[in-house]
Design an enzyme around this catalytic site. Structure first.
Site, PDB file in Angstrom:
ATOM      1  CG  HIS A  34      -1.841   0.991   1.194  1.00 53.03           C
ATOM      2  ND1 HIS A  34      -3.080   0.934   0.335  1.00 53.03           N
ATOM      3  CD2 HIS A  34      -1.972   2.307   1.926  1.00 53.03           C
ATOM      4  CE1 HIS A  34      -3.969   1.789   0.864  1.00 53.03           C
ATOM      5  NE2 HIS A  34      -3.202   2.633   1.573  1.00 53.03           N
ATOM      6  CG  HIS A  67      -4.778   5.708  -0.237  1.00 55.62           C
ATOM      7  ND1 HIS A  67      -4.949   5.460   0.951  1.00 55.62           N
ATOM      8  CD2 HIS A  67      -6.138   6.419  -0.729  1.00 55.62           C
ATOM      9  CE1 HIS A  67      -5.992   6.283   1.518  1.00 55.62           C
ATOM     10  NE2 HIS A  67      -6.672   6.786   0.549  1.00 55.62           N
ATOM     11  CG  MET A 138      -9.959   6.599   4.139  1.00 60.15           C
ATOM     12  SD  MET A 138      -8.517   5.699   3.919  1.00 60.15           S
ATOM     13  CE  MET A 138      -7.778   6.385   5.461  1.00 60.15           C
ATOM     14  CG  ASP A 176      -5.729   2.937   4.631  1.00 63.08           C
ATOM     15  OD1 ASP A 176      -5.053   2.684   5.645  1.00 63.08           O
ATOM     16  OD2 ASP A 176      -5.418   3.713   3.594  1.00 63.08           O
TER      17      ASP A 176
END
Ligand code: DX5
Ligand code: ZN
Length: 219
Positions: A34, A67, A138, A176
């Site tokens: 990520h 991201h 999120m 996340d």
């Protein structure tokens, strides 16, 4: 059940030995890396960008899960693809024309992700689910690693999972922020199958942490 994937976030890695850290998480079985891009505008902090991605890409075959926490992400899509992104997530909050931007990502030949902040209504992403491969929920306010998981976001994971099923779609749900041994199960039970973990992987023994989290995910 969908494949469960661990996506360690290099934001929390030791940048003086990034190559070794990436080798360790790959060896442990992580499938994604990520890569958090921050512009100091959409989020308060600034992280890293294309040159770092490019050099990581030369050193690994792991899927680069990019991201973008940046304003007007459409300005940079092509550059991130050229630098090695395999999957690009953009935030719904940053898009004037979500449909166009999501289609543009698809046309660049990479996987398409759509991210949503804790305070944004999950229904805002429902019209675009058919255009994406992954929804990124999120579970902290974006900007920094090492924050506490916001439990209210678990309901958003459940809601989007139900909507994905209702529409008969085949897409991943990534969570996340604040994921680790204590919070993993809550997110997985709600329907998430891609787990981002920064401090829980890179804080301490990287290899052992990744192995332990993957063990928990697949038990
Ligand atoms: C936060 C980033 C996250 C962050 C997660 O804005 O999007 O990917 O690195 O870090 P942890 O797992 O420490 O919460
Ligand atoms: Zn992230």
């Amino acid at each position: 059940m969908r494949e469960r994937i661990l996506a360690p976030s290099i934001l929390s890695a030791d940048f003086t030995k990034l190559g070794e850290e990436i080798e360790l998480i790959e060896k442990a079985g992580a499938k994604y890396l990520h890569f958090d891009v921050m512009d100091g505008m959409f989020v308060p902090s600034i992280s890293f960008g294309m040159p770092v991605l490019k050099s990581i890409k030369k050193a690994t075959h792991i899927v680069m899960d990019t991201h973008l926490m940046i304003e007007k992400p459409e300005r940079y899509l092509e550059y991130f693809v050229k630098s090695g992104a395999d999957l690009i997530s953009v935030h719904i909050e940053t898009l004037d024309d979500p449909e166009k931007v999501l289609k543009d990502i698809r046309d660049l030949g990479v996987k398409v992700g759509l991210a949503i902040n804790p305070e944004t209504d999950i229904k805002e992403v429902f019209p675009y689910l058919n255009l994406i491969d992954m929804i990124l929920v999120m579970t902290v306010h974006p900007g920094f690693g090492g924050q506490k998981y916001i439990h209210e976001c678990t309901d958003k994971v459940k809601a989007v999972k139900a909507e994905i099923e209702r529409q008969g779609l085949d897409i991943d749900i990534e969570v996340d922020g604040g994921l680790g041994k204590e919070t993993l199960k809550e997110a997985l039970d709600a329907g998430a199958n891609v787990i981002v973990a920064g401090s829980a992987v890179f804080g301490g023994d990287t290899y052992a942490n990744a192995v332990e989290l993957l063990g928990m995910m697949n038990s």
